[in-house]
Enzyme design. Structure first.
Site, PDB file in Angstrom:
ATOM      1  CD  GLU A   1      -4.296  -6.324   2.394  1.00  0.00           C
ATOM      2  OE1 GLU A   1      -5.475  -5.080   3.106  1.00  0.00           O
ATOM      3  OE2 GLU A   1      -3.144  -6.109   2.851  1.00  0.00           O
TER       4      GLU A   1
ATOM      5  CD  GLU B   1      -3.364  -0.809   2.077  1.00  0.00           C
ATOM      6  OE1 GLU B   1      -3.155   0.111   2.509  1.00  0.00           O
ATOM      7  OE2 GLU B   1      -4.053  -1.510   2.055  1.00  0.00           O
TER       8      GLU B   1
END
Ligand SMILES: *[C@@H]1O[C@H](CO)[C@@H](O)[C@H](O)[C@H]1NC(C)=O
Ligand SMILES: *[C@@H]1O[C@H](CO)[C@@H](O)[C@H](O)[C@H]1NC(C)=O
Ligand SMILES: *[C@@H]1O[C@H](CO)[C@@H](O)[C@H](O)[C@H]1NC(C)=O
Ligand SMILES: *[C@@H]1O[C@H](CO)[C@@H](O)[C@H](O)[C@H]1NC(C)=O
Ligand SMILES: *[C@@H]1O[C@H](CO)[C@@H](O)[C@H](O)[C@H]1NC(C)=O
Ligand SMILES: *[C@@H]1O[C@H](CO)[C@@H](O)[C@H](O)[C@H]1NC(C)=O
Ligand SMILES: *[C@@H]1O[C@H](CO)[C@@H](O)[C@H](O)[C@H]1NC(C)=O
Ligand SMILES: *[C@@H]1O[C@H](CO)[C@@H](O)[C@H](O)[C@H]1NC(C)=O
Ligand SMILES: *[C@@H]1O[C@H](CO)[C@@H](O)[C@H](O)[C@H]1NC(C)=O
Ligand SMILES: CC(=O)N[C@H]1CO[C@H](CO)[C@@H](O)[C@@H]1O
Length: 706
Positions: free
Chosen positions: A251, A180
């Protein structure tokens, strides 16, 4: 001659072909594994959040639930506690975990990070990185890149030497570098972009024969694949950054992590199924990972700031590994419905059409043979809607997607749940109510004279403890001669909890929260004429795990002041003495052997005792099928628990949520930590609790079959 040619062809077939097919590749549609396309359902299970004894069953339940892939992070701070000293034993045995997945015929997605966030203390970084001269994490910084490359290489070479990449016949089909990064890249200016390029080049150079991904990194450099993380990637994903990269969702949050003072985030089976299906239908999605499929337990001091010990208990497999129904069963049906038509989804051409103002359809149709799959979507959150599709009418429940494998009959609707719900059964088997079974040890409140580290300022908490303990004492000798009727102590902190003591007496405590980073303790203080011994305990409940410039984060006391009538004394720059950790921690009081050197006393008052250690022993619950075991700590305040020397995590009962309830009362004790009898239980209680109401429980669920 012919025979000779035949032999060459045979050799080519047996050596060249398998080599050509060995690499895992991809195109705009999907990953291509040994020449085959697949729609992959993946689930996150993190090996250190359970035990090797639990892994086979967790993986088996994931497989039975229709998963093809297990995804895990790699936890740098567990594996390299000191530079160049590695640990891959027990719960940290990554190779054993991967081989167990392989043995059950599933694939692996290995997210090396090595920055992982993951609600894991310090985002997975070993704390020693903090003291590497000149280091700036996660940017174009030589010291950081050196260590990141060193650890990444270590892990990749380890996987290669065990033959664990799919290119060598192993189960790993995908790996991840960074995590991320798109969330923080801007903070690093141009260094951020250079770092992304460097990281991509570095991992490609490791030649794993398996694609790499960067999640939430829209500009992931070729050949790395940018992937989506979130709850609604069917809506939010902007798509792969090249037409020849597939749409992968690394995710899809099945719930959300929980913090002390927070409530569980409950995401329904229907909502998860809707978004997974939409991602496949609308975004041509071919890989979906459930984060988490099984969360497990943040054992020891591994959770990040304020995160509770149970992790994603609301996942399809709960904290104990029990099926959470209807979530597990509903997703299993979805996986079966998609798999029954995966060839058409992967080979067919996608088209879309409107079925109403809030209704849409997606069709995948094979050019040859005309095989067809349809998805009929109703985005209306409240109304049922009837649509016409190919001369038939279909009733679509609110906020739902129907799957029609032959463009005819509905085999699955995301909002129609056929699986029965289940319930968790908590069975108390023993209450530790007898006072003579407990002993206690009062930890010592240090005075300034006893401390060895002295400074003329308030030091940063983590830099002093080096994360060897949650606890840091700040002590002070305050000379005072003026009489004053009402005096008050003000302590401002950027750590998580503060407890203040004067001359060995508890004055009071205060704490922040996951969202409130700085707080002030204000307590009345009675000042003696002459010397006053002031000792302030600063407590961290896990290190931060997110954001740019983690290495510069400040925790600990920021200002200390005493008000005495009209006068005010700023003690911030006074001479402070420091002590890292508690006496009990230094003597490893939670180990049965070391504990025999401690002078234990009979149990004292059962309320308002601060900084006290409790110990007792217990026999393991004897149940058929070795049901999971948990301690109910509802009567305690805040602290940490050990069973047979192993920490089962921090507890914090006294921090209530908005409904005046503790965030977590049950604490999992993995079966493999237990002996049949005489298990050594130790608790450290900071601020007042009653051990006489602690109970040991078995945990099971209403489905007998699990
Ligand atoms: C990593 O660093 C250690 C020393 O800390 C060194 O022994 C080792 O060779 C390095 N490993 C790699 C893969 O660079
Ligand atoms: C999905 O694939 C089709 C080709 O079958 C393509 O036309 C379409 O643009 C793709 N959709 C997305 C969202 O990538
Ligand atoms: C098909 O999908 C595209 C992309 O989401 C959208 O712009 C377009 O309006 C859709 N077409 C119809 C007929 O709904
Ligand atoms: C739907 O019905 C019309 C007329 O009844 C017919 O012409 C058309 O072919 C049918 N379409 C399909 C997809 O069956
Ligand atoms: C759809 O259902 C009808 C009636 O229930 C059945 O006759 C038909 O064979 C089914 N079609 C497919 C493709 O399964
Ligand atoms: C950490 O502590 C050392 C002394 O132990 C000191 O030199 C250094 O400046 C401190 N760093 C930070 C960021 O506070
Ligand atoms: C403060 O601490 C010193 C040294 O430990 C001790 O001698 C003294 O009695 C303490 N003062 C009070 C008021 O407790
Ligand atoms: C404490 O010392 C720091 C650094 O020397 C200084 O910036 C700060 O103003 C001082 N604070 C007080 C209250 O004197
Ligand atoms: C003592 O315990 C009671 C009940 O738990 C609580 O209300 C009170 O605030 C505590 N007092 C102190 C000084 O901690
Ligand atoms: C990208 C995304 O879907 N983010 C969501 C993740 O979950 C949190 C908590 O429910 C939401 O607030 C975010 O919007």
């Amino acid at each position: 001659m012919e025979n000779w040619v035949g032999l060459v062809i045979l050799l080519l077939v047996s050596f060249t072909l398998p080599m050509a097919e060995a690499e895992i590749t991809y195109d705009g549609r999907s990953l291509i594994i040994h020449g085959q396309r697949k729609i992959l359902f993946s689930g996150s299970i993190h090996y250190p959040r359970s035990t090797p004894q639990m892994w086979p069953e967790l993986i088996a339940k994931a497989k039975e639930g229709g998963l093809n892939v297990i995804q895990t992070y790699v936890f740098w701070n567990l594996h390299e506690p000191q530079p160049g000293q590695y640990d891959f034993s027990g719960r940290y045995d990554l190779v054993r975990f991967i081989k167990e997945i392989q043995a059950q015929g599933l694939y692996v997605c290995l997210r090396i990070g090595p920055y992982i966030e993951s609600e894991w203390t310090y985002g997975g970084f070993p704390f020693w990185l903090h003291d590497v001269p000149g280091i700036v994490y996660r940017t174009d910084n030589e010291p950081f890149k050196t260590h990141m490359q060193n650890f990444t290489t270590k892990i990749v070479r380890m996987m290669q030497s065990e033959g664990l990449y799919a290119s060598e016949g192993g189960p790993i089909i995908l790996s991840q570098i960074e995590n991320e990064y798109g969330n923080v890249e801007k903070a690093f200016g141009e260094g951020g972009a250079r770092y992304v390029e460097w990281a991509a080049k570095m991992v490609v150079g490791l030649k794993t024969g398996v694609p790499w991904v960067m999640c939430k990194q829209t500009d992931a450099p070729d050949p790395l694949i940018n992937t989506c993380n979130g709850m609604r990637c069917g809506e939010t994903f902007t798509g792969p950054n090249s037409p020849n990269k597939p749409a992968l969702w690394t995710e899809n949050w099945t719930s959300f992590y929980q913090v002390y003072g927070g409530e569980p985030y409950i995401r329904s089976a229907e909502d998860i199924a809707f978004h997974v299906t939409l991602f496949i239908a609308r975004k041509n999605g071919s890989y979906v990972n459930y984060y988490m499929y099984h969360g497990g337990t943040n054992l020891g001091r591994t959770s990040s700031a304020y995160v509770i010990t149970g992790y994603y208990d609301q996942a399809p497999l709960d904290e104990y590994g029990l099926l959470r129904q209807p979530k597990w069963g509903h997703l299993k049906e979805l996986h079966a419905a998609i798999k029954s038509c995966s060839t058409t989804l992967l080979e067919g051409k996608q088209s879309n059409f409107s079925l109403g103002q809030l209704q849409e359809g997606y069709v995948f149709e094979e050019e040859e043979g005309g095989k067809c799959v349809a998805f009929l979507v109703n985005n209306d959150p409240v109304k049922m809607f009837t649509v016409q599709f190919r001369n038939r009418s279909y009733q679509l429940p609110p906020m739902s997607i129907s799957i029609l494998p032959y463009c005819q009959n509905v085999t699955f609707n995301t909002a129609i749940v056929n699986t029965k719900s289940n319930r968790r059964i908590i069975n108390p088997v023993q209450i530790f109510s007898s006072a003579d079974k407990w002993e206690q040890f009062q930890d010592v409140i240090p005075n300034f004279d006893r401390t060895s580290l002295i400074s003329n300022s308030l030091l940063e908490h983590m830099n002093v403890t080096k994360d060897k303990s949650d606890y840091l004492w700040y002590t002070l000798r305050f000379e005072h001669n003026l009489p004053c009727s009402e005096s008050k102590l003000y302590v401002q902190s950027a750590a998580h909890v503060t407890h203040a003591f004067a001359d060995g007496t508890y004055l009071g405590g205060a704490h922040g929260s996951h969202s409130v980073k700085s707080f002030t303790l204000q307590v009345p203080i009675t000042l003696n004429e002459g010397t006053n011994n002031i000792s302030i305990l600063s407590v961290m409940v896990g290190l931060p795990d997110a954001g740019a410039f983690l290495e510069r984060r400040f925790a600990g006391l920021t200002t200390v002041e005493i008000q005495c009538g009209e006068e005010s004394y700023d003690l911030t720059n006074s001479t402070w003495g420091y002590q890292v950790g508690l006496v009990g921690e230094q003597s490893e009081i939670y180990e049965e052997q070391s504990s025999s050197c401690i002078e234990w006393s009979p149990l004292g008052s059962t309320s308002n005792q601060t900084l006290v250690w409790y110990k007792t022993t217990f026999d393991s619950p004897k149940t058929k099928g070795d049901e999971a075991v948990a301690l109910n700590l509802e009567s305690m305040g805040k602290g940490q628990v050990w069973v047979n020397g192993q920490s089962i995590g921090r507890y914090w009962i006294s921090f209530h949520d908005s409904k005046a309830q503790p965030s977590q009362t049950l604490y999992h004790v993995p079966r493999s930590f237990l002996k049949d009898s005489e298990n050594f239980l130790v608790l450290f209680e900071e601020a007042g609790g009653n051990p006489l109401h602690i109970s040991i429980n078995t945990v099971s669920s209403t489905n007998i079959d699990d």
